[in-house]
Design a protein around this motif. Structure first.
Motif, PDB file in Angstrom:
ATOM      1  N   GLY B  72       0.799  -1.222   0.000  1.00  0.00           N
ATOM      2  CA  GLY B  72       0.000   0.000   0.000  1.00  0.00           C
ATOM      3  C   GLY B  72       0.831   1.271   0.000  1.00  0.00           C
ATOM      4  N   ASP B  73       2.155   1.153   0.163  1.00  0.00           N
ATOM      5  CA  ASP B  73       3.004   2.353   0.148  1.00  0.00           C
ATOM      6  C   ASP B  73       3.327   2.782  -1.284  1.00  0.00           C
ATOM      7  N   ILE B  74       3.813   4.019  -1.392  1.00  0.00           N
ATOM      8  CA  ILE B  74       4.174   4.564  -2.701  1.00  0.00           C
ATOM      9  C   ILE B  74       5.670   4.389  -2.919  1.00  0.00           C
ATOM     10  N   TYR B  75       6.030   3.924  -4.110  1.00  0.00           N
ATOM     11  CA  TYR B  75       7.444   3.720  -4.463  1.00  0.00           C
ATOM     12  C   TYR B  75       7.786   4.489  -5.726  1.00  0.00           C
ATOM     13  N   ALA B  76       9.003   4.993  -5.780  1.00  0.00           N
ATOM     14  CA  ALA B  76       9.502   5.602  -7.013  1.00  0.00           C
ATOM     15  C   ALA B  76      10.884   5.026  -7.272  1.00  0.00           C
ATOM     16  N   ASN B  77      11.048   4.403  -8.434  1.00  0.00           N
ATOM     17  CA  ASN B  77      12.321   3.787  -8.799  1.00  0.00           C
ATOM     18  C   ASN B  77      12.737   4.243 -10.192  1.00  0.00           C
ATOM     19  N   ILE B  78      14.035   4.269 -10.410  1.00  0.00           N
ATOM     20  CA  ILE B  78      14.520   4.584 -11.751  1.00  0.00           C
ATOM     21  C   ILE B  78      14.238   3.402 -12.670  1.00  0.00           C
ATOM     22  N   ASN B  79      13.658   3.722 -13.813  1.00  0.00           N
ATOM     23  CA  ASN B  79      13.234   2.693 -14.764  1.00  0.00           C
ATOM     24  C   ASN B  79      14.424   2.260 -15.619  1.00  0.00           C
ATOM     25  N   SER B  80      15.343   1.515 -15.009  1.00  0.00           N
ATOM     26  CA  SER B  80      16.536   1.085 -15.723  1.00  0.00           C
ATOM     27  C   SER B  80      17.075  -0.178 -15.062  1.00  0.00           C
ATOM     28  N   LEU B 134      15.992  -2.120  -8.601  1.00  0.00           N
ATOM     29  CA  LEU B 134      16.021  -0.847  -9.320  1.00  0.00           C
ATOM     30  C   LEU B 134      16.484   0.228  -8.350  1.00  0.00           C
ATOM     31  N   LYS B 135      17.163   1.239  -8.863  1.00  0.00           N
ATOM     32  CA  LYS B 135      17.607   2.307  -7.969  1.00  0.00           C
ATOM     33  C   LYS B 135      16.394   3.109  -7.473  1.00  0.00           C
ATOM     34  N   ARG B 136      16.296   3.156  -6.155  1.00  0.00           N
ATOM     35  CA  ARG B 136      15.147   3.842  -5.552  1.00  0.00           C
ATOM     36  C   ARG B 136      15.397   5.352  -5.479  1.00  0.00           C
ATOM     37  N   VAL B 137      14.365   6.140  -5.746  1.00  0.00           N
ATOM     38  CA  VAL B 137      14.457   7.584  -5.520  1.00  0.00           C
ATOM     39  C   VAL B 137      14.493   7.771  -4.008  1.00  0.00           C
ATOM     40  N   PRO B 138      15.550   8.390  -3.476  1.00  0.00           N
ATOM     41  CA  PRO B 138      15.759   8.321  -2.021  1.00  0.00           C
ATOM     42  C   PRO B 138      14.680   9.013  -1.192  1.00  0.00           C
TER      43      PRO B 138
END
Ligand code: FES
Ligand code: FE2
Lengths: 186, 428
Positions: B72-80, B134-138
């Motif tokens: 249920g949490d929000i994640y942002a990762n680099i698409n690579s 994937l690299k996570r947006v910190p």
């Protein structure tokens, strides 16, 4: 269901071509006010937006998996089409072209369109569903030269003196919108 | 590089060099000094409601997957991909359990964790998958459903970053009992312009309306905008423009959306819906903000908002002379579907790639890049001095306030821009 168009007589096909070639010539000659007379007053003019969709796994192996209909956010979708216009907005666009302060059309674009693949897909008592394709070359000073490509899905009303456009949906073939404007008459 | 940032923006930011708009070394500094250090808009929570939902986003030129995890949490990762770098997600939006990289089929969970390496069984020493997600947006935070990410781990909280801008944003967000939602995928429009000009335009450039858009905007409407118009800068780089309607203005003249095409063509049903919202406005946002009728807003560095032509927009740079301009139609979340469909045309008819107004803006933005990219005119920086020093604090509203012709919003933007670039200058 057959994917073939309706069988038409050469005369009927010629009538449709005559209508569409006339329309194309009016638009390329920038005679937008005369183009407006080809529209029904309750016309709907739609350009769906086109998205990169996730493939539905369950549809694999079937043509429907990559049907272009899945890529279109049209009038009935809860997405956001590019254009959903009636006569008033089309008129606003047409009249704008003849104002000296329409800076983005000064000088105006040079366009040339080829309309083809005209197919009558269904016929009612006085309405016709017609598909046509177009390539539209667009050149404007200060802008890149551009090729627009798309399909038009029309509903025409037959009248004693020809046809008028009741509905047009334009399916544009873009990936990213690297086009100066989607505000043209396609 | 031959240029120093100090030479590009003068002391009071009333003179701005052409090179700010066209130089590739300046652009490289912008990436690190601004896009590496700011809160950047990623998307709205309404786009990723269910676990597994995802949408694409960008942070400058870096592709991002914004998703709702199974938790249920929000994640942002680099698409690579961590293997050879391919984007692992190609769809604009969707719902999934796994992102599978096309090249060697490494698969990632919707939270960005590396789940499987198909080749792993054939080798003796197994890679540590926990280190290869994937690299996570910190940093990822949201406010009023608006999700932002930052590459700067040490950045101040999003709340503090938005600061007093929240007062003006809430004049909009808080009007709607159930908040707002974004409709569909963004329109992604590539324009041959520098990313800062769309930003500057929406940050406070109200007065171009009477000129550039005079074929469309009636002179009386524009005069009213200038007469009742206020321009505010809360923090350098953040700004709002709006009309403050006199007390006892009839509801139809102040209600959000009433002046846009949805209400004009939508008839009674839409108009009554908009009147209903306005009827609650005083109670929801207070007397002053109930009388606000917004124009355009900007959040540093590249998020913009249009009030009547309701849209959020992000100006994603693609080099000094190219921008991928994203825009979304925004509607009240609790409106019936048929009303939402009508209200989205408030945006699409006038703004976005088919917009009858924005086709004029995009054309001048591209022309401005051509003018900024010429030679033999570096001794003639652009004049940004209109209204210099005329902005003042206001008794009832946060920030510095002035008339819309005052270009202080742009001077403040470039002062912050200069500081951000100087902070990383020399470390190329
Ligand atoms: S590049 Fe992604 S799996 Fe090899
Ligand atoms: Fe504009």
């Amino acid at each position: 269901m057959s994917t073939l168009s309706v069988e038409v007589s050469p005369e009927q096909q010629r009538q449709l071509e005559r209508f569409y070639f006339h329309e194309a010539r009016l638009l390329d000659n920038r005679q937008y006010l005369q183009w407006l007379t080809l529209l029904s007053e309750d016309v709907r003019y739609i350009i769906p937006s086109r998205v990169n969709v996730q493939v539905n796994n369950r549809a694999r192996g079937q043509e429907d998996m990559i049907s272009i209909e899945h890529e279109l956010e049209g009038e009935d979708s809860m997405g956001c089409p590019h254009r959903e216009e009636g006569y008033m907005l089309l008129m606003l666009r047409a009249e704008r072209a003849y104002k000296i302060n329409s800076w983005s059309e000064n000088p105006p674009a040079r366009t040339r369109r080829i309309v083809g693949n005209i197919e009558l897909m269904a016929q009612g008592s006085d309405t016709l569903s017609v598909l046509s394709n177009f390539h539209l070359y667009y050149a404007r000073p200060g802008s890149d030269n551009i090729l627009y490509s798309g399909q038009r899905r029309d509903t025409l009303l037959s009248q004693t003196d020809g046809f008028c456009i009741v509905r047009r949906e334009v399916v544009l073939d873009y990936a990213a919108i690297e086009l100066p404007t989607l505000g043209l008459f396609f | 590089m031959g240029l120093t940032i100090r030479d590009l923006v003068n002391e009071d930011a009333s003179l701005i060099s052409r090179r700010c708009w066209s130089d590739k070394d300046v652009y490289a500094l912008e990436k690190r000094g601004i896009f590496g250090k700011s809160w950047l808009f990623l998307g709205h929570e309404s786009q990723i409601r269910a676990p597994g939902d995802f949408v694409q986003a960008f942070m400058c030129e870096t592709p991002i997957i914004l998703s709702r995890g199974q938790d249920g949490d929000i994640y942002a990762n680099i698409n690579s991909c961590s293997h050879r770098g391919l984007p692992v997600c190609r769809a604009d939006h969707g719902n999934t359990k796994r992102f599978v990289c096309p090249y060697h089929n490494w698969s990632y969970s919707v939270e960005g964790n590396l789940m499987t390496i198909p080749q792993e069984s054939e080798v003796v020493r197994k890679p540590d998958k926990t280190q290869l997600g994937l690299k996570r947006v910190p940093r990822v935070e949201s406010w009023r459903g608006m999700i932002f990410g930052s590459f700067d781990e040490a950045i101040i909280s999003l709340d503090d970053y938005l600061g007093d801008m929240r007062f003006y944003l809430d004049a909009f967000f808080d009007r709607f009992p159930a908040g707002i939602e974004f409709m569909g995928a963004p329109h992604r429009w590539v324009i041959n312009a520098n990313w800062k000009l769309p930003v500057e335009n929406q940050l406070g450039d109200v007065n171009h309306g009477a000129c550039l858009h005079s074929a469309i905007i009636p002179a009386e409407a524009q005069q009213l905008i200038e007469k009742l118009g206020h321009s505010v800068v809360t923090t350098p780089g953040h700004g709002a423009t709006f009309r403050l309607m006199p007390e006892n203005t009839p509801v139809d003249d102040v209600a959000w959306g009433m002046e846009a095409v949805g209400a004009i063509f939508g008839g009674d049903e839409v108009q009554n819906y908009l009147r209903e919202i306005q009827a609650q406005a005083r109670e929801r946002v207070g007397d002053l903000r109930a009388r606000m009728k917004g124009l355009t807003y900007g959040i540093y560095p590249n998020l913009s908002f249009l009030w009547s032509n309701t849209s959020f927009k992000v100006s994603h740079p693609r080099g000094p002379g190219k921008v991928e301009y994203w825009s979304w139609a925004v509607v009240p979340a609790d409106a019936p579907d048929n009303i939402k469909k009508i209200l989205r045309t408030n945006y699409s008819s006038f703004f976005g790639p088919a917009g009858i107004l924005e086709q004029e803006d995009s054309e001048v933005w591209a022309q401005q890049f051509l003018g900024s990219n010429i030679d033999f005119a570096d001794d003639r920086p652009y004049y940004y001095g209109l209204g210099l020093g005329e902005e003042k604090p206001h008794p009832d509203m946060p920030g510095l306030v002035s008339v819309t012709a005052n270009e202080f919003y742009a001077r403040h933007f470039f002062t912050r821009w200069k500081n951000d670039l100087q902070a990383v200058e020399g470390s190329l």
